[in-house]
Design an enzyme around this catalytic site. Structure first.
Site, mmCIF file in Angstrom:
data_model
loop_
_atom_site.group_PDB
_atom_site.id
_atom_site.type_symbol
_atom_site.label_atom_id
_atom_site.label_comp_id
_atom_site.label_asym_id
_atom_site.label_seq_id
_atom_site.Cartn_x
_atom_site.Cartn_y
_atom_site.Cartn_z
ATOM 1 N N SER A 276 0.830 -1.208 0.000
ATOM 2 C CA SER A 276 0.000 0.000 0.000
ATOM 3 C C SER A 276 0.863 1.256 0.000
ATOM 4 O O SER A 276 1.646 1.484 0.926
ATOM 5 C CB SER A 276 -0.903 0.011 1.229
ATOM 6 O OG SER A 276 -1.546 1.260 1.335
ATOM 7 N N HIS B 82 -1.015 -1.036 -4.490
ATOM 8 C CA HIS B 82 -2.322 -0.757 -3.870
ATOM 9 C C HIS B 82 -2.383 0.728 -3.535
ATOM 10 O O HIS B 82 -1.540 1.247 -2.800
ATOM 11 C CB HIS B 82 -2.488 -1.607 -2.610
ATOM 12 C CG HIS B 82 -3.856 -1.520 -2.008
ATOM 13 N ND1 HIS B 82 -4.938 -2.239 -2.483
ATOM 14 C CD2 HIS B 82 -4.321 -0.793 -0.955
ATOM 15 C CE1 HIS B 82 -6.009 -1.965 -1.745
ATOM 16 N NE2 HIS B 82 -5.666 -1.084 -0.820
ATOM 17 N N ASP C 188 -4.623 3.635 -1.877
ATOM 18 C CA ASP C 188 -5.748 3.932 -0.983
ATOM 19 C C ASP C 188 -6.182 5.383 -1.138
ATOM 20 O O ASP C 188 -5.407 6.298 -0.846
ATOM 21 C CB ASP C 188 -5.335 3.697 0.476
ATOM 22 C CG ASP C 188 -5.201 2.222 0.805
ATOM 23 O OD1 ASP C 188 -6.187 1.489 0.625
ATOM 24 O OD2 ASP C 188 -4.116 1.801 1.241
ATOM 25 N N MET D 258 -8.773 8.246 0.117
ATOM 26 C CA MET D 258 -9.671 8.581 1.233
ATOM 27 C C MET D 258 -10.135 10.022 1.107
ATOM 28 O O MET D 258 -9.359 10.893 0.727
ATOM 29 C CB MET D 258 -8.934 8.418 2.569
ATOM 30 C CG MET D 258 -8.284 7.073 2.773
ATOM 31 S SD MET D 258 -7.420 7.047 4.362
ATOM 32 C CE MET D 258 -6.604 5.465 4.255
ATOM 33 N N HIS E 72 -8.219 1.423 -4.289
ATOM 34 C CA HIS E 72 -9.235 1.171 -3.261
ATOM 35 C C HIS E 72 -9.853 2.515 -2.881
ATOM 36 O O HIS E 72 -9.199 3.348 -2.243
ATOM 37 C CB HIS E 72 -8.556 0.496 -2.059
ATOM 38 C CG HIS E 72 -9.433 0.329 -0.862
ATOM 39 N ND1 HIS E 72 -8.919 0.020 0.382
ATOM 40 C CD2 HIS E 72 -10.783 0.418 -0.694
ATOM 41 C CE1 HIS E 72 -9.908 -0.070 1.249
ATOM 42 N NE2 HIS E 72 -11.044 0.178 0.623
ATOM 43 N N MET F 242 -12.032 4.665 -0.721
ATOM 44 C CA MET F 242 -12.711 4.813 0.571
ATOM 45 C C MET F 242 -13.356 6.190 0.581
ATOM 46 O O MET F 242 -12.946 7.100 1.307
ATOM 47 C CB MET F 242 -11.706 4.657 1.723
ATOM 48 C CG MET F 242 -11.230 3.252 1.898
ATOM 49 S SD MET F 242 -9.942 3.093 3.155
ATOM 50 C CE MET F 242 -8.495 3.136 2.108
ATOM 51 N N MET G 289 -11.773 -5.900 4.698
ATOM 52 C CA MET G 289 -10.995 -5.034 5.582
ATOM 53 C C MET G 289 -10.763 -5.767 6.899
ATOM 54 O O MET G 289 -11.719 -6.214 7.546
ATOM 55 C CB MET G 289 -11.728 -3.716 5.844
ATOM 56 C CG MET G 289 -11.849 -2.801 4.631
ATOM 57 S SD MET G 289 -10.248 -2.366 3.894
ATOM 58 C CE MET G 289 -9.433 -1.539 5.263
ATOM 59 N N PHE H 32 -6.919 4.539 8.536
ATOM 60 C CA PHE H 32 -5.561 4.777 9.019
ATOM 61 C C PHE H 32 -4.708 3.528 8.835
ATOM 62 O O PHE H 32 -5.211 2.405 8.967
ATOM 63 C CB PHE H 32 -5.568 5.153 10.510
ATOM 64 C CG PHE H 32 -6.283 6.442 10.808
ATOM 65 C CD1 PHE H 32 -5.641 7.659 10.666
ATOM 66 C CD2 PHE H 32 -7.616 6.429 11.200
ATOM 67 C CE1 PHE H 32 -6.311 8.851 10.927
ATOM 68 C CE2 PHE H 32 -8.290 7.608 11.453
ATOM 69 C CZ PHE H 32 -7.635 8.825 11.321
ATOM 70 N N GLY H 33 -3.439 3.728 8.581
ATOM 71 C CA GLY H 33 -2.504 2.610 8.514
ATOM 72 C C GLY H 33 -2.025 2.232 9.906
ATOM 73 O O GLY H 33 -2.224 2.960 10.886
ATOM 74 N N ASP I 117 -6.918 -6.555 3.650
ATOM 75 C CA ASP I 117 -6.206 -5.287 3.855
ATOM 76 C C ASP I 117 -6.327 -4.857 5.309
ATOM 77 O O ASP I 117 -7.433 -4.669 5.814
ATOM 78 C CB ASP I 117 -6.819 -4.220 2.931
ATOM 79 C CG ASP I 117 -6.115 -2.874 3.019
ATOM 80 O OD1 ASP I 117 -5.143 -2.736 3.786
ATOM 81 O OD2 ASP I 117 -6.538 -1.943 2.304
ATOM 82 N N GLY J 188 -3.331 -4.609 8.856
ATOM 83 C CA GLY J 188 -2.617 -5.386 9.861
ATOM 84 C C GLY J 188 -1.906 -6.620 9.331
ATOM 85 O O GLY J 188 -1.555 -7.514 10.094
#
Length: 216
Positions: free
Chosen positions: A9, A34, A36, A38, A67, A69, A138, A144-145, A176, A178
């Site tokens: 990511s 990937h 992200d 947002m 992705h 969001m 998810m 948040f990462g 996606d 953790g």
């Protein structure tokens, strides 16, 4: 042979050295990029939009997985495809007309994915599973990462696999949140095809080696 794809990511990349990090991923055993996106409305964070996407596409030599969001993703999917997205995933929770949005993505020549938040049951995909190319589960709450992995994800992978098989779907399962070298093999063994890893890769002293370890 079962898929064991790794999609680092870029949310966790060094934005001061984005081209350097993209070139590192090009050299590595990573399979996908990937991205992200947002909007600060669907999730409590803002990441990046079209200018960064353009830079990614200019330098990335691999499959680009976007992705979204964001609220009302149907307004923006075409532009992300125009900017070079190979796959666009939208949240079940953000789409009033999910079937129409999935068809729009595919009609514009990209693969289409649907995303489930941790609290959304897999059962909600029953009427769309045969249409989508990917299901993204998810394993943290999006936004948040670096969050802690939610253990219930293993059960959801199994449920998603059953739904895919019972509907003769060819959808891939992506996870996606953790993901790290400690749980990657277990996730693949549970039925995941694609793992998104951000913090685990970019906070590593040797990101290329970490990607290699994630695939084992």
């Amino acid at each position: 042979m079962k898929n064991r794809l790794i999609a680092p990511s870029l949310l966790s990349a060094d934005f001061g050295n984005l081209q350097r990090d993209i070139e590192m991923l090009n050299r590595s055993q990573a399979d996908w990029f990937h991205v992200d996106v947002m909007d600060g409305r669907f999730v409590p964070n803002i990441s990046f939009g079209f200018p960064v996407m353009k830079t990614v596409r200019e330098h990335a030599k691999k499959f680009v997985d976007v992705h979204l969001m964001i609220v009302e993703p149907e307004k923006y999917v075409e532009e992300f495809i125009n900017q070079g997205a190979d796959l666009v995933s939208v949240h079940y929770e953000a789409c009033t007309h999910l079937h129409r949005t999935i068809n729009l993505i595919q009609d514009r020549g990209a693969k289409a994915g649907v995303v489930l938040n941790p609290s959304t049951p897999v059962l909600m995909l029953e009427d769309i599973i045969s249409e989508v190319d990917l299901v993204l589960l998810m394993s943290v709450n999006p936004g948040f990462g670096g969050q802690k992995f939610i253990e219930n994800t293993y059960k959801k992978i199994s449920e998603t696999k059953d739904l895919i098989l019972s509907n003769n779907s060819t959808a891939l399962i992506q996870v996606d949140g953790g993901v790290n070298v400690e749980n990657a093999a277990k996730l693949f063994d549970a039925g995941a095809d694609v793992l998104v890893a951000g913090n685990a890769v970019f906070s590593s002293e040797n990101p290329e080696k970490t990607i290699e370890l994630l695939k084992i």
